[in-house]
Design an enzyme around this catalytic site. Structure first.
Site, PDB file in Angstrom:
ATOM      1  N   ARG A 230      -6.035   2.879   5.605  1.00 19.41           N
ATOM      2  CA  ARG A 230      -5.315   1.803   6.323  1.00 19.41           C
ATOM      3  C   ARG A 230      -6.462   0.557   6.680  1.00 19.41           C
ATOM      4  NH1 ARG A 230      -3.031   0.608  12.014  1.00 19.41           N
ATOM      5  NH2 ARG A 230      -2.146  -1.078  11.903  1.00 19.41           N
TER       6      ARG A 230
ATOM      7  N   ASN B 176      -5.275  -4.562  15.263  1.00 26.15           N
ATOM      8  CA  ASN B 176      -6.527  -3.905  14.537  1.00 26.15           C
ATOM      9  C   ASN B 176      -6.712  -2.380  15.390  1.00 26.15           C
ATOM     10  OD1 ASN B 176      -6.707  -4.983  12.340  1.00 26.15           O
ATOM     11  ND2 ASN B 176      -7.783  -6.444  12.868  1.00 26.15           N
TER      12      ASN B 176
ATOM     13  N   ASP C  10       1.782  11.335  -2.633  1.00 31.80           N
ATOM     14  CA  ASP C  10       2.943  11.940  -3.053  1.00 31.80           C
ATOM     15  C   ASP C  10       3.513  10.717  -3.350  1.00 31.80           C
ATOM     16  OD1 ASP C  10       3.637  11.936  -0.794  1.00 31.80           O
ATOM     17  OD2 ASP C  10       4.243  14.954  -1.698  1.00 31.80           O
TER      18      ASP C  10
ATOM     19  N   VAL D  39      -8.161  -9.923   5.468  1.00 28.96           N
ATOM     20  CA  VAL D  39      -9.043 -11.235   5.778  1.00 28.96           C
ATOM     21  C   VAL D  39     -10.279 -11.064   5.853  1.00 28.96           C
ATOM     22  CG1 VAL D  39      -9.336 -11.701   9.163  1.00 28.96           C
ATOM     23  CG2 VAL D  39      -7.019  -9.849   8.414  1.00 28.96           C
TER      24      VAL D  39
ATOM     25  N   THR E 288       6.146  15.327   3.378  1.00 30.30           N
ATOM     26  CA  THR E 288       4.618  15.755   3.106  1.00 30.30           C
ATOM     27  C   THR E 288       3.242  15.073   3.427  1.00 30.30           C
ATOM     28  OG1 THR E 288       4.584  14.306   0.779  1.00 30.30           O
ATOM     29  CG2 THR E 288       5.416  17.124   1.007  1.00 30.30           C
TER      30      THR E 288
ATOM     31  N   GLU F 178     -12.221  -9.217  14.503  1.00 27.95           N
ATOM     32  CA  GLU F 178     -10.791  -8.892  13.827  1.00 27.95           C
ATOM     33  C   GLU F 178     -10.851  -7.696  14.865  1.00 27.95           C
ATOM     34  OE1 GLU F 178     -11.476  -9.102   9.430  1.00 27.95           O
ATOM     35  OE2 GLU F 178     -12.644 -10.393  10.229  1.00 27.95           O
TER      36      GLU F 178
ATOM     37  N   HIS G 179       1.928   4.453   2.802  1.00 25.73           N
ATOM     38  CA  HIS G 179       2.341   5.218   4.022  1.00 25.73           C
ATOM     39  C   HIS G 179       3.188   6.326   3.196  1.00 25.73           C
ATOM     40  CE1 HIS G 179       3.429   0.975   5.281  1.00 25.73           C
ATOM     41  NE2 HIS G 179       2.151   1.291   5.913  1.00 25.73           N
ATOM     42  N   THR G 180       2.503   6.930   2.287  1.00 31.54           N
ATOM     43  CA  THR G 180       3.125   8.878   2.111  1.00 31.54           C
ATOM     44  C   THR G 180       1.850   9.466   3.031  1.00 31.54           C
ATOM     45  OG1 THR G 180       2.882  10.427   0.269  1.00 31.54           O
ATOM     46  CG2 THR G 180       1.208   8.735   0.282  1.00 31.54           C
TER      47      THR G 180
ATOM     48  N   GLY H 122     -11.489 -11.582   3.021  1.00 37.50           N
ATOM     49  CA  GLY H 122     -11.351 -10.349   1.528  1.00 37.50           C
ATOM     50  C   GLY H 122     -12.255  -9.141   2.550  1.00 37.50           C
TER      51      GLY H 122
ATOM     52  N   HIS I  38      -6.754  -3.509   6.075  1.00 31.77           N
ATOM     53  CA  HIS I  38      -7.120  -4.432   6.890  1.00 31.77           C
ATOM     54  C   HIS I  38      -8.456  -4.867   7.040  1.00 31.77           C
ATOM     55  CE1 HIS I  38      -3.802  -3.647  10.363  1.00 31.77           C
ATOM     56  NE2 HIS I  38      -3.062  -2.800   8.424  1.00 31.77           N
ATOM     57  N   ASP I  39      -9.153  -4.508   6.147  1.00 35.58           N
ATOM     58  CA  ASP I  39     -10.534  -5.455   5.596  1.00 35.58           C
ATOM     59  C   ASP I  39      -9.906  -6.560   5.070  1.00 35.58           C
ATOM     60  OD1 ASP I  39     -13.577  -5.901   6.238  1.00 35.58           O
ATOM     61  OD2 ASP I  39     -13.498  -4.823   4.460  1.00 35.58           O
TER      62      ASP I  39
HETATM   63  C1  HEM Z   1       3.437  -4.016   3.633  1.00 37.55           C
HETATM   64  C2  HEM Z   1       2.899  -3.907   4.755  1.00 37.55           C
HETATM   65  C3  HEM Z   1       2.775  -2.709   5.455  1.00 37.55           C
HETATM   66  C4  HEM Z   1       3.001  -3.235   6.846  1.00 37.55           C
HETATM   67  C5  HEM Z   1       3.916  -4.040   7.686  1.00 37.55           C
HETATM   68  C6  HEM Z   1       2.592  -1.533   8.121  1.00 37.55           C
HETATM   69  C7  HEM Z   1       2.859  -1.590   9.000  1.00 37.55           C
HETATM   70  C8  HEM Z   1       1.631  -0.687   9.266  1.00 37.55           C
HETATM   71  C9  HEM Z   1       1.862   0.007  10.712  1.00 37.55           C
HETATM   72  C10 HEM Z   1       2.165  -0.579  11.809  1.00 37.55           C
HETATM   73  C11 HEM Z   1       1.441   1.441  10.772  1.00 37.55           C
HETATM   74  C12 HEM Z   1       1.389   2.177  12.069  1.00 37.55           C
HETATM   75  C13 HEM Z   1       0.021   1.271  13.014  1.00 37.55           C
HETATM   76  C14 HEM Z   1       1.023   2.519  14.130  1.00 37.55           C
HETATM   77  O1  HEM Z   1       1.080   2.720  14.993  1.00 37.55           O
HETATM   78  O2  HEM Z   1      -0.805   3.510  14.688  1.00 37.55           O
HETATM   79  C15 HEM Z   1       1.062   1.942   9.451  1.00 37.55           C
HETATM   80  C16 HEM Z   1       0.008   2.418   8.575  1.00 37.55           C
HETATM   81  C17 HEM Z   1      -0.896   2.941   8.342  1.00 37.55           C
HETATM   82  N1  HEM Z   1      -0.547   2.209   6.967  1.00 37.55           N
HETATM   83 FE1  HEM Z   1       0.055   0.156   6.675  1.00 37.55          FE
HETATM   84  N2  HEM Z   1       1.716  -1.495   6.591  1.00 37.55           N
HETATM   85  C18 HEM Z   1       1.555  -1.950   5.367  1.00 37.55           C
HETATM   86  C19 HEM Z   1       1.218  -2.137   4.696  1.00 37.55           C
HETATM   87  C20 HEM Z   1       0.359  -1.455   4.527  1.00 37.55           C
HETATM   88  C21 HEM Z   1      -0.798  -0.877   2.749  1.00 37.55           C
HETATM   89  C22 HEM Z   1      -0.736  -1.883   1.482  1.00 37.55           C
HETATM   90  C23 HEM Z   1      -1.971  -0.069   3.343  1.00 37.55           C
HETATM   91  C24 HEM Z   1      -2.778   0.530   2.314  1.00 37.55           C
HETATM   92  C25 HEM Z   1      -2.761   0.493   1.009  1.00 37.55           C
HETATM   93  C26 HEM Z   1      -1.626   0.912   4.018  1.00 37.55           C
HETATM   94  C27 HEM Z   1      -1.904   2.042   4.784  1.00 37.55           C
HETATM   95  C28 HEM Z   1      -1.164   2.694   6.181  1.00 37.55           C
HETATM   96  C29 HEM Z   1      -1.411   3.896   6.538  1.00 37.55           C
HETATM   97  C30 HEM Z   1      -2.635   4.967   5.383  1.00 37.55           C
HETATM   98  C31 HEM Z   1      -1.229   3.762   7.979  1.00 37.55           C
HETATM   99  C32 HEM Z   1      -1.892   5.059   8.157  1.00 37.55           C
HETATM  100  C33 HEM Z   1      -2.663   5.158   9.369  1.00 37.55           C
HETATM  101  C34 HEM Z   1      -3.738   6.440  10.501  1.00 37.55           C
HETATM  102  O3  HEM Z   1      -2.574   7.584   9.673  1.00 37.55           O
HETATM  103  O4  HEM Z   1      -4.117   5.454  11.325  1.00 37.55           O
HETATM  104  N3  HEM Z   1      -0.109   0.412   4.993  1.00 37.55           N
HETATM  105  N4  HEM Z   1       1.286   0.445   8.678  1.00 37.55           N
END
Ligand code: HEM
Length: 329
Positions: A67, A96, A256, A75, A251, A90, A194-195, A77, A71-72
C-alpha cells in the site's frame, strides 16, 4: 567480409554497442534494470533481506509495503515524498493515517547507507520492497528498473486530489488512474493488491447497518449478505477503531487471484472493489482473472511496472536522501 560492408573503427563500434545496451535496458526515461550493479551491487539483496526478516516477525508487513508504494507513487510520483516527516507533510493527511511499513524502508536504508553511502534512493527502496512483498507472499517475482531519486516536496494538500477513496464511482476511479497514465485494465489489475493486507472497520462499515437487536440491514446491495453478517460480527458498533479485518477473507496472507474470486461472489470488501464487478466495462476482466491466476500474475507484472514508474525523478532531479524521513538540506 561482404563487398560494400561498412567497417566501423573499434572505438565507434564499442560506443554503438554500449548505446544499444543502454537503450535495451532503459525503461521509462532514465530508469535502468540493475541500475546499482556497479555502484551498490547488493542493493536489491539488502532490501529483500530487510523485507523478509521484518515480515517473518510481523506478517502484516507485506500488505503495508504494497500500500505504501501506491500512496507514494500517486502523490508527487514515486519519489518517497510519503516518507518525509514534518508539519503538514503527506503523512499528516487522514488518507495516509493507516499507512505503515516505514521502519522497514528505514532499516534497509541504514544498511545501504553503511555499505554504499549516498547511492540508493528511498524511492527505489520503496518500489523494490513492494515488489519483494508480493513475491514473498506467493506472487510473481518481477524485475523492476531502478534509478529513482528522492523528492523534496511533501504537502498534505496534494494527497486528496490524487489518492482514491472507497466511495468513488468507477468514473472517478478511472479518472484518477488515467491522470497517472494508468488504464482501466491497470485499475482492475492493481486493485488485486487487496488479495493481501487488512482494513479498519471504518473503511467499509457504511455498507451495512445494525439495528438495536443486532439485525443486519444491507445498505450496499452489491455485498453478499452472509459476508456482511461476518463483517458485522468482526466490526460491531462497539468495536474499537483499531480493529482490523482481512481484505481477503479466504487467503489473507497469500498473493493470489482469490481477490477476484471473492469479487464474483459479491465478497469485495470495499465499495470500490465491488464496483469492478458491477460495472459493464470491467466485469468480464474480473471474471477472467477469477478463473486464471497465471493471467493475473502476468498482468500484475506489467501494471506494477507502470505504477512504480509514475512521475519518477531521475538524473539531476531531486536527491539521494541520507535518511528517508528528511531531505538532506
Ligand atoms: C483503486 C482504488 C483503491 C482504493 C479506494 C483503496 C482503498 C483502500 C483502503 C480504504 C484500505 C484499508 C485502509 C485501512 O482501513 O487501514 C486499503 C488497503 C490496502 N490497499 Fe488499497 N485501495 C485502492 C487501490 C490499491 C492499490 C492500487 C494498491 C496497490 C497496488 C492497494 C494496496 C492496498 C493494500 C496492500 C492494502 C492493505 C494495507 C495493510 O495491510 O496495511 N490499494 N486500500
Amino acid at each position: 567480409m561482404e563487398k560494400g560492408a561498412t567497417v566501423f573503427p573499434f572505438p565507434v563500434a564499442v560506443s554503438c554497442l554500449f548505446i544499444i545496451f543502454i537503450l535495451a535496458t532503459s525503461v521509462s526515461g532514465s530508469l535502468f534494470f540493475n541500475f546499482y550493479a556497479a555502484s551498490c551491487p547488493t542493493a536489491e539483496l539488502i532490501v529483500r533481506n530487510s523485507v523478509s526478516s521484518s515480515s517473518s516477525s510481523d506478517p502484516s508487513i507485506p500488505g503495508k509495503l504494497l500500500r505504501l508504494v501506491f500512496h507514494d507513487c500517486f502523490v508527487e510520483g514515486c519519489d518517497a515524498s510519503l516518507m518525509l516527516l514534518g508539519n503538514n507533510t503527506e503523512q499528516s493527511d487522514p488518507a495516509n493515517r493507516s499507512i505503515g511499513g516505514f521502519s522497514v524502508i528505514e532499516s534497509a536504508k541504514r544498511v545501504l547507507e553503511f555499505l554504499c553511502p549516498g547511492t540508493v534512493s528511498c524511492a527505489d527502496i520503496i518500489a523494490l520492497a513492494a515488489r519483494d512483498a508480493v513475491a514473498l507472499t506467493g506472487g510473481p517475482m518481477i524485475q523492476i528498473p531502478t534509478g529513482r531519486r528522492d523528492g523534496m516536496v511533501s504537502v498534505a494538500s496534494n494527497v486528496r486530489p490524487n489518492i482514491l477513496d472507497t466511495s468513488f464511482t468507477m468514473d472517478q476511479m478511472i479518472n484518477r488512474f488515467s491522470n497517472k497514465g494508468l488504464s482501466l485494465f491497470d485499475l482492475v489489475i492493481l486493485s488485486g493488491a487487496h488479495t493481501i493486507g487488512t482494513a479498519h472497520c471504518s473503511s467499509f462499515r457504511d455498507r451495512f447497518q445494525q439495528d438495536s437487536k443486532g439485525k443486519l440491514t444491507l445498505i450496499d446491495k452489491s455485498l453478499d449478505s452472509r459476508y456482511a453478517n461476518e463483517l458485522m460480527k468482526e466490526c460491531p458498533l462497539s468495536a474499537s477503531p483499531s480493529v482490523l479485518v482481512n481484505n481477503d477473507p479466504e487467503t489473507s496472507m497469500v498473493f493470489d487471484n482469490q481477490y477476484y474470486r471473492n469479487l464474483v461472489t459479491n465478497k469485495g470488501l470495499f465499495q470500490s472493489d465491488s464496483a469492478l464487478l458491477s460495472d459493464n466495462r470491467t466485469r468480464r476482466l474480473v471474471e477472467d482473472l477469477a478463473k486464471d491466476q497465471q493471467f493475473f500474475f502476468q498482468s500484475w507484472g506489467q501494471s506494477f511496472l507502470k505504477l512504480t514508474t509514475i512521475g519518477v525523478k531521475t538524473g539531476d532531479e531531486g536527491e539521494i536522501r541520507s535518511f528517508c524521513a528528511s531531505t538532506n538540506a
